[in-house]
Design a protein around this motif. Sequence first.
Motif, mmCIF file in Angstrom:
data_model
loop_
_atom_site.group_PDB
_atom_site.id
_atom_site.type_symbol
_atom_site.label_atom_id
_atom_site.label_comp_id
_atom_site.label_asym_id
_atom_site.label_seq_id
_atom_site.Cartn_x
_atom_site.Cartn_y
_atom_site.Cartn_z
ATOM 1 N N GLU A 282 4.418 11.222 13.301
ATOM 2 C CA GLU A 282 4.586 10.693 11.960
ATOM 3 C C GLU A 282 4.854 11.869 11.030
ATOM 4 O OE1 GLU A 282 1.367 8.081 10.873
ATOM 5 O OE2 GLU A 282 1.187 7.357 12.940
ATOM 6 N N SER B 161 5.233 -0.459 10.456
ATOM 7 C CA SER B 161 5.317 0.719 11.319
ATOM 8 C C SER B 161 5.106 0.354 12.781
ATOM 9 C CB SER B 161 4.299 1.771 10.878
ATOM 10 O OG SER B 161 2.973 1.299 11.043
ATOM 11 N N ASN C 122 0.147 4.328 0.289
ATOM 12 C CA ASN C 122 -0.293 5.423 1.154
ATOM 13 C C ASN C 122 0.610 5.603 2.374
ATOM 14 O OD1 ASN C 122 -2.429 5.673 -0.590
ATOM 15 N ND2 ASN C 122 -3.982 4.882 0.807
ATOM 16 N N ARG C 123 1.274 4.533 2.802
ATOM 17 C CA ARG C 123 2.098 4.609 4.002
ATOM 18 C C ARG C 123 3.562 4.923 3.703
ATOM 19 N NH1 ARG C 123 -0.809 -0.136 5.204
ATOM 20 N NH2 ARG C 123 1.056 -1.415 4.950
ATOM 21 N N THR C 124 3.978 4.849 2.442
ATOM 22 C CA THR C 124 5.403 4.989 2.136
ATOM 23 C C THR C 124 5.712 6.104 1.151
ATOM 24 O OG1 THR C 124 5.198 3.299 0.388
ATOM 25 C CG2 THR C 124 5.839 2.543 2.590
ATOM 26 N N TRP D 285 -4.789 -3.340 10.231
ATOM 27 C CA TRP D 285 -4.974 -2.272 11.224
ATOM 28 C C TRP D 285 -6.114 -2.619 12.179
ATOM 29 C CZ3 TRP D 285 -3.074 1.457 13.922
ATOM 30 C CH2 TRP D 285 -3.896 2.435 14.492
ATOM 31 N N ASN E 160 -3.601 12.806 6.040
ATOM 32 C CA ASN E 160 -3.461 11.385 5.761
ATOM 33 C C ASN E 160 -3.516 11.096 4.262
ATOM 34 O OD1 ASN E 160 -3.290 8.621 6.778
ATOM 35 N ND2 ASN E 160 -5.346 8.402 5.938
ATOM 36 N N ASN F 103 0.843 -1.189 0.000
ATOM 37 C CA ASN F 103 0.000 0.000 0.000
ATOM 38 C C ASN F 103 0.886 1.250 0.000
ATOM 39 O OD1 ASN F 103 -1.782 2.086 0.441
ATOM 40 N ND2 ASN F 103 -2.754 1.174 2.235
ATOM 41 N N ARG G 36 2.606 -5.332 8.669
ATOM 42 C CA ARG G 36 1.516 -5.428 9.630
ATOM 43 C C ARG G 36 0.811 -6.769 9.475
ATOM 44 N NH1 ARG G 36 -1.523 0.491 9.219
ATOM 45 N NH2 ARG G 36 0.218 1.754 10.015
#
Length: 329
Positions: free
Chosen positions: A131, A110, A45-47, A174, A292, A43, A229
Amino acid sequence: MGEGETKTIRPSEIDVVYTWVDDMFPGYAETLEQFATTRHDTNPNRTRDNLEMLRYSLRSLERHVPFVRRVHLLTCRPQVPEWLNTDHPDITVMHHDEIMAPEILPTFNSFAIISHLAKLPCVSEHFLYCEDDMLFLSKAHLSDFVQDDGRLRVFAKNRDAPVHAKTRPGDSPWNLSLANANAALDRAFGPRRRKFLAHGPRLIERRSFEEMCNRFGHEIAATRASRFRGGDNVPPEYLYPHYLLETEEAVLASDAETRRVAGYASIDNFLPWTWLQLARLDRLRPVTATLNDNFNDRPNPRVVAHVRNRLNRWFPEPSRFERLDRPPT
């Protein structure tokens, strides 16, 4: 803390710790693909770092958080933002392999990374964890995060977090991790409904954070062993505040306090929606705001340009942490 006991937190002794990664850094994508097994693992979106949010977060920190002593940036080797002035005495760059066991690296989890924050050498006893997508939009005071008696403030949403009875195997890592955390807390302190936490910086005390990691050693070990995760993980950024609430070392902030301190915007590809959220933050000016990334695979160039313009309008002046020969791209 015992009954009637207070602790003193001096504003001059507060560090800030950031976690950051850039998936466009040479070699990162290839390493990620080597270990990834599910769509959640990749994904972006996190990196993604297409907005250079860390740069603007540091600008906001310099403008609005006067009580910061030093900044620590934790990332994977050999990454360092090309614009960062690593020679400045107020910033330290640390890589995962300096505080994490070699057998659990590389990690893209994370939760695993955050579980090691208290192991950073030379970090202050109390530090603010951010973050890289978190900004300070108004002047911050230590009292925004801690009461006079030393108990930390916890900012929660008006929604109950997931529990195992209401999750399914196909749920996101999550949500499953939140359910795991609640199950662990139930075993330790008895069952109760617990709230989702608002996005935003977390004030962490090293002693109690390490105490939490030891108290929930099985769950933390499983989390640290997961490169991504996983369904048996726990999120320390959720477990720690609720642990403090259970041990009466934290207090739940009121809804009004949460709205004042913890702002949030989802940066989506639909420009009118993103524009509306940023305009609302501009009007309300909460102490902190999390932007976000919700672009998924294809960021809308018009949205990217709009967010960039807003960031430059909010924070036009470089911070002392920037190399002047590397302006924003």
